[in-house]
Scaffold this motif. Sequence first.
Motif, PDB file in Angstrom:
ATOM      1  N   ALA A  26       0.836  -1.212   0.000  1.00 28.12           N
ATOM      2  CA  ALA A  26       0.000   0.000   0.000  1.00 28.12           C
ATOM      3  C   ALA A  26       0.868   1.257   0.000  1.00 28.12           C
ATOM      4  O   ALA A  26       0.525   2.245  -0.665  1.00 28.12           O
ATOM      5  N   SER A  27       1.992   1.237   0.712  1.00 24.70           N
ATOM      6  CA  SER A  27       2.866   2.419   0.722  1.00 24.70           C
ATOM      7  C   SER A  27       3.492   2.620  -0.655  1.00 24.70           C
ATOM      8  O   SER A  27       3.687   3.753  -1.097  1.00 24.70           O
ATOM      9  N   PHE A  28       3.795   1.531  -1.336  1.00 29.11           N
ATOM     10  CA  PHE A  28       4.334   1.616  -2.692  1.00 29.11           C
ATOM     11  C   PHE A  28       3.294   2.202  -3.646  1.00 29.11           C
ATOM     12  O   PHE A  28       3.611   3.066  -4.469  1.00 29.11           O
ATOM     13  N   SER A  61      10.239 -10.448   4.084  1.00 30.35           N
ATOM     14  CA  SER A  61       8.878  -9.905   4.158  1.00 30.35           C
ATOM     15  C   SER A  61       8.545  -9.000   2.971  1.00 30.35           C
ATOM     16  O   SER A  61       7.467  -8.424   2.921  1.00 30.35           O
ATOM     17  N   ARG A  62       9.444  -8.910   2.033  1.00 27.89           N
ATOM     18  CA  ARG A  62       9.279  -7.997   0.896  1.00 27.89           C
ATOM     19  C   ARG A  62       7.995  -8.303   0.121  1.00 27.89           C
ATOM     20  O   ARG A  62       7.724  -9.439  -0.230  1.00 27.89           O
ATOM     21  N   THR A  63       7.210  -7.239  -0.145  1.00 25.55           N
ATOM     22  CA  THR A  63       5.992  -7.381  -0.953  1.00 25.55           C
ATOM     23  C   THR A  63       6.045  -6.541  -2.222  1.00 25.55           C
ATOM     24  O   THR A  63       5.201  -6.684  -3.092  1.00 25.55           O
ATOM     25  N   VAL A  64       7.046  -5.680  -2.311  1.00 26.56           N
ATOM     26  CA  VAL A  64       7.215  -4.833  -3.495  1.00 26.56           C
ATOM     27  C   VAL A  64       8.400  -5.373  -4.289  1.00 26.56           C
ATOM     28  O   VAL A  64       9.515  -5.447  -3.784  1.00 26.56           O
ATOM     29  N   SER A  65       8.137  -5.734  -5.530  1.00 28.27           N
ATOM     30  CA  SER A  65       9.186  -6.310  -6.363  1.00 28.27           C
ATOM     31  C   SER A  65      10.134  -5.241  -6.888  1.00 28.27           C
ATOM     32  O   SER A  65       9.783  -4.064  -6.999  1.00 28.27           O
ATOM     33  N   THR A  66      11.319  -5.678  -7.231  1.00 28.03           N
ATOM     34  CA  THR A  66      12.289  -4.788  -7.853  1.00 28.03           C
ATOM     35  C   THR A  66      11.753  -4.309  -9.199  1.00 28.03           C
ATOM     36  O   THR A  66      11.966  -3.158  -9.582  1.00 28.03           O
ATOM     37  N   GLY A  68       8.649  -3.680  -9.950  1.00 29.06           N
ATOM     38  CA  GLY A  68       7.696  -2.609  -9.679  1.00 29.06           C
ATOM     39  C   GLY A  68       8.414  -1.289  -9.489  1.00 29.06           C
ATOM     40  O   GLY A  68       8.010  -0.253 -10.036  1.00 29.06           O
ATOM     41  N   LYS A  69       9.498  -1.312  -8.748  1.00 29.73           N
ATOM     42  CA  LYS A  69      10.314  -0.117  -8.533  1.00 29.73           C
ATOM     43  C   LYS A  69      10.890   0.377  -9.846  1.00 29.73           C
ATOM     44  O   LYS A  69      10.853   1.555 -10.167  1.00 29.73           O
ATOM     45  N   ASN A  70      11.393  -0.540 -10.662  1.00 24.94           N
ATOM     46  CA  ASN A  70      11.978  -0.164 -11.950  1.00 24.94           C
ATOM     47  C   ASN A  70      10.940   0.462 -12.874  1.00 24.94           C
ATOM     48  O   ASN A  70      11.255   1.396 -13.615  1.00 24.94           O
ATOM     49  N   ASN A  71       9.709  -0.039 -12.822  1.00 22.16           N
ATOM     50  CA  ASN A  71       8.643   0.530 -13.647  1.00 22.16           C
ATOM     51  C   ASN A  71       8.370   1.981 -13.272  1.00 22.16           C
ATOM     52  O   ASN A  71       8.220   2.835 -14.143  1.00 22.16           O
TER      53      ASN A  71
END
Length: 84
Positions: A26-28, A61-66, A68-71
Amino acid sequence: MKFQDEIDRNDPPDAFVVIYSVVDKASFQRAEQELARLSDAELLRTRPALLVANKIDMARSRTVSTQGKNNIIEIFQIRNFLMT
């Protein structure tokens, strides 16, 4: 309060810092929304943005993929990225 009222268009900040937690999807999503609002207001054309990924030490516990960040970096042309 509208977004346009939150930032003084006559004296905008020198830069924007957008922080999200890699263990909180959600924060992402909120970070992506904030970058979209800044982009829509054309504030990212003249001001740099720093995207910060927080809690990277919690890899299990990571829920945000790399990816997703790259996008986000590509879509909003973010030149500054920091992991904490």
